[in-house]
Enzyme design. Structure first.
Site, PDB file in Angstrom:
ATOM      1  N   TYR A  86      58.940  46.789  77.244  1.00 30.44           N
ATOM      2  CA  TYR A  86      58.170  45.808  76.470  1.00 30.44           C
ATOM      3  C   TYR A  86      57.833  46.299  75.076  1.00 30.44           C
ATOM      4  O   TYR A  86      56.690  46.295  74.673  1.00 30.44           O
ATOM      5  CB  TYR A  86      56.879  45.452  77.217  1.00 30.44           C
ATOM      6  CG  TYR A  86      57.134  44.661  78.480  1.00 30.44           C
ATOM      7  CD1 TYR A  86      57.609  43.351  78.395  1.00 30.44           C
ATOM      8  CD2 TYR A  86      56.919  45.207  79.735  1.00 30.44           C
ATOM      9  CE1 TYR A  86      57.860  42.613  79.537  1.00 30.44           C
ATOM     10  CE2 TYR A  86      57.166  44.474  80.888  1.00 30.44           C
ATOM     11  CZ  TYR A  86      57.634  43.179  80.777  1.00 30.44           C
ATOM     12  OH  TYR A  86      57.875  42.451  81.906  1.00 30.44           O
ATOM     13  N   TYR A 141      50.703  36.594  86.944  1.00 29.01           N
ATOM     14  CA  TYR A 141      51.787  37.564  86.717  1.00 29.01           C
ATOM     15  C   TYR A 141      52.192  38.151  88.071  1.00 29.01           C
ATOM     16  O   TYR A 141      51.346  38.622  88.823  1.00 29.01           O
ATOM     17  CB  TYR A 141      51.335  38.706  85.795  1.00 29.01           C
ATOM     18  CG  TYR A 141      52.429  39.734  85.588  1.00 29.01           C
ATOM     19  CD1 TYR A 141      53.416  39.539  84.625  1.00 29.01           C
ATOM     20  CD2 TYR A 141      52.500  40.874  86.387  1.00 29.01           C
ATOM     21  CE1 TYR A 141      54.439  40.457  84.462  1.00 29.01           C
ATOM     22  CE2 TYR A 141      53.528  41.799  86.221  1.00 29.01           C
ATOM     23  CZ  TYR A 141      54.496  41.589  85.258  1.00 29.01           C
ATOM     24  OH  TYR A 141      55.510  42.487  85.097  1.00 29.01           O
ATOM     25  N   ASP A 145      49.002  37.829  96.087  1.00 31.42           N
ATOM     26  CA  ASP A 145      49.553  39.015  95.447  1.00 31.42           C
ATOM     27  C   ASP A 145      48.364  39.904  95.085  1.00 31.42           C
ATOM     28  O   ASP A 145      47.680  39.662  94.083  1.00 31.42           O
ATOM     29  CB  ASP A 145      50.353  38.589  94.209  1.00 31.42           C
ATOM     30  CG  ASP A 145      50.955  39.773  93.460  1.00 31.42           C
ATOM     31  OD1 ASP A 145      50.623  40.926  93.821  1.00 31.42           O
ATOM     32  OD2 ASP A 145      51.743  39.547  92.526  1.00 31.42           O
ATOM     33  N   LYS A 185      50.727  49.070  93.333  1.00 31.95           N
ATOM     34  CA  LYS A 185      49.886  49.779  92.350  1.00 31.95           C
ATOM     35  C   LYS A 185      49.056  50.952  92.902  1.00 31.95           C
ATOM     36  O   LYS A 185      49.484  52.076  92.784  1.00 31.95           O
ATOM     37  CB  LYS A 185      49.005  48.768  91.601  1.00 31.95           C
ATOM     38  CG  LYS A 185      49.830  47.789  90.748  1.00 31.95           C
ATOM     39  CD  LYS A 185      49.567  47.914  89.279  1.00 31.95           C
ATOM     40  CE  LYS A 185      50.689  47.382  88.425  1.00 31.95           C
ATOM     41  NZ  LYS A 185      50.896  45.927  88.465  1.00 31.95           N
TER      42      LYS A 185
HETATM   43  C1  LIG Z   1      52.098  44.998  88.429  1.00 32.10           C
HETATM   44  C2  LIG Z   1      52.131  43.773  89.213  1.00 32.10           C
HETATM   45  C3  LIG Z   1      53.316  43.315  89.809  1.00 32.10           C
HETATM   46  C4  LIG Z   1      54.642  43.995  89.594  1.00 32.10           C
HETATM   47  O1  LIG Z   1      54.664  45.302  90.067  1.00 32.10           O
HETATM   48  P1  LIG Z   1      55.780  46.325  89.519  1.00 32.10           P
HETATM   49  O2  LIG Z   1      55.563  47.558  90.325  1.00 32.10           O
HETATM   50  O3  LIG Z   1      55.511  46.500  88.060  1.00 32.10           O
HETATM   51  O4  LIG Z   1      57.096  45.703  89.778  1.00 32.10           O
HETATM   52  C5  LIG Z   1      53.252  42.178  90.582  1.00 32.10           C
HETATM   53  N1  LIG Z   1      52.098  41.524  90.773  1.00 32.10           N
HETATM   54  C6  LIG Z   1      50.936  41.938  90.241  1.00 32.10           C
HETATM   55  C7  LIG Z   1      49.688  41.184  90.513  1.00 32.10           C
HETATM   56  C8  LIG Z   1      50.914  43.069  89.439  1.00 32.10           C
HETATM   57  O5  LIG Z   1      49.764  43.466  88.876  1.00 32.10           O
END
Ligand SMILES: *Cc1c(COP(=O)(O)O)cnc(C)c1O
Length: 422
Positions: free
Chosen positions: A19, A147, A241, A270
């Protein structure tokens, strides 16, 4: 700032960075090592990490319990494939996650990144309907401000305008995008959308309580209750998510606990390994899993990443869960929440600021227009802090173990720097 180390200059032409424009702009900061909540730079300076390396390093860096678990695992067995083979770390981790997660979220599928976990959740949802003999349900309903990753399928469910993926519109399928049901009027609108498109929708996909990378936008538990109600009414699956919110960030271990709402599938990553190794998972409830309970090979979930359930990553995750089980992370998050409220409040009156908000260990100063990300990041670093804004928000998501003095330093530097103009 001093010149960077030789390796940075030698390697720079060969490293494609994320990015970021390839010409102009400041070079990245060279990190030599990490220590507690600090990044120690090659030139000897130590920066307090205000964002925990993209929200991963929840226990701080180099936590001895996690480090020794990884070392022991590396000596025993760094990796084996997961097709046809099993290892203790993954089986223990799956059982522990299933017990920690509320209700019937019991069936854990491992992967190696957040985006891939979301892809798997989407695949689970589509195949759930196919396995049940229901055809035509291949779309996803997602929300403005959301996201969910940067692979092709996950880009299709991100906010197309606020997100970074508008360039690729037309490459991936058009999904159904809506506003979060923040109130009854929004709920009625969403109800209408689902009445119209519901039979084509496999699942609703949402980040519960905080939409992270889309701008650190908060909503309350009522939204999640409305979504569960609508998903049930229109018989579509609900996916949370929790890749950003999972593991204490919002004040409960998982954001879903605040609402007392369970999704049909949840994604985690994460902070799963305490910020040490890449690992993610999609966890399905009994309803979803039951559609895959079959001896028919065509009903198997057709997925299996090479480094799925990597033993080093599982050892790190198990060690991280130990720390959640034995530590006072709830007290820490409450303490951080107080510190963020106190420390960020002065930003409210700064010019261009439209909102200051705090939830759990996430503090946000939101601006009306985009901020100078590079300029601000540089000024924060000069003052000893690693804070990297995103578009219109300057935010803090520190490691949950940060002590009050360091937190006060972060908020002080943030407020002082923003106060001098951006
Ligand atoms: C960071 C993130 C993702 C993507 O995870 P990556 O390990 O970067 O592929 C998906 N959903 C949420 C809510 C995120 O914060």
């Amino acid at each position: 700032m001093t010149d960077g180390p030789v390796w940075l200059e030698d390697g720079a032409p060969f490293v494609w960075r994320p990015y970021q424009a390839m010409l102009g702009g400041a070079p990245p900061l060279a990190v030599a090592r990490t220590e507690g909540v600090r990044l120690v730079l090659d030139d000897g300076r130590a920066l307090i990490d205000g964002i925990a390396s993209w929200w991963t390093a929840c226990h701080g860096y180099n936590h001895p319990h996690i480090v020794s678990a990884i070392q022991a695992q590396a000596a025993r067995m760094p990796h084996v494939m997961f097709g046809g083979l099993a290892h203790e770390g993954a089986y223990r981790l799956a059982a522990r996650l299933a017990r920690m997660l509320p209700g019937e979220l019991n069936h854990v599928f491992f992967a190696d990144s957040g985006s891939v976990a979301v892809e798997i959740a989407m695949k689970m949802a589509v195949q759930y309907w196919l396995n049940r003999g229901v055809s035509g349900r291949s779309l996803f309903l997602s929300f403005r401000g959301g996201y969910h990753g940067d692979t092709l399928a996950t880009m299709s469910v991100c906010d197309p305008d606020e997100g970074m993926h508008w360039l690729f519109r037309g490459v991936f399928p058009d999904q159904v995008l809506a506003d979060l049901p923040l109130n009854d009027a929004n709920e009625a609108m969403l109800d209408a959308i689902l009445t119209d498109r519901g039979p084509r929708i496999a699942a609703i996909l949402v980040e519960p309580l905080i939409q992270g990378a889309g701008g650190m936008i908060f909503h309350d538990a009522g939204v999640l209750k409305r979504l569960r109600r609508l998903a049930d009414k229109h018989d579509v699956l609900l996916i949370f998510d929790e890749i950003f919110t999972g593991f204490g960030r919002t004040g409960t271990l998982f954001a879903m606990e605040t609402a007392g709402i369970e999704p049909d599938i949840v994604t985690l990553s994460k902070a799963l390994t305490g910020g040490t190794l890449p690992l993610s998972c999609a966890v399905a409830n009994e309803r979803v899993f039951s559609a895959f309970l079959s001896a028919d090979p065509s009903k198997a979930l057709m997925h299996g990443p090479t480094f799925m359930a990597n033993p080093l990553a599982c050892a790190a995750a198990n060690a991280s869960l130990d720390l959640f089980e034995t530590g006072d992370w709830q007290g820490d998050v409450a303490r951080i929440e107080r510190g963020l409220r106190l420390g960020l409040e002065p930003c409210r009156t700064l010019s261009g600021v439209v909102d200051v908000r705090v939830r759990g260990a996430t503090g946000v100063v939101a601006f009306e227009t985009s901020v100078d990300v590079q300029g601000l990041t540089h000024q924060f670093a000069v003052r000893g802090c690693w804070i990297r804004p995103m578009r219109k928000v300057v935010y803090l998501t520190p490691p949950l173990v940060i002590v009050d003095e360091d937190l006060a330093l972060l908020t002080g530097v943030l407020a002082q720097t923003l106060g001098q103009g951006r």
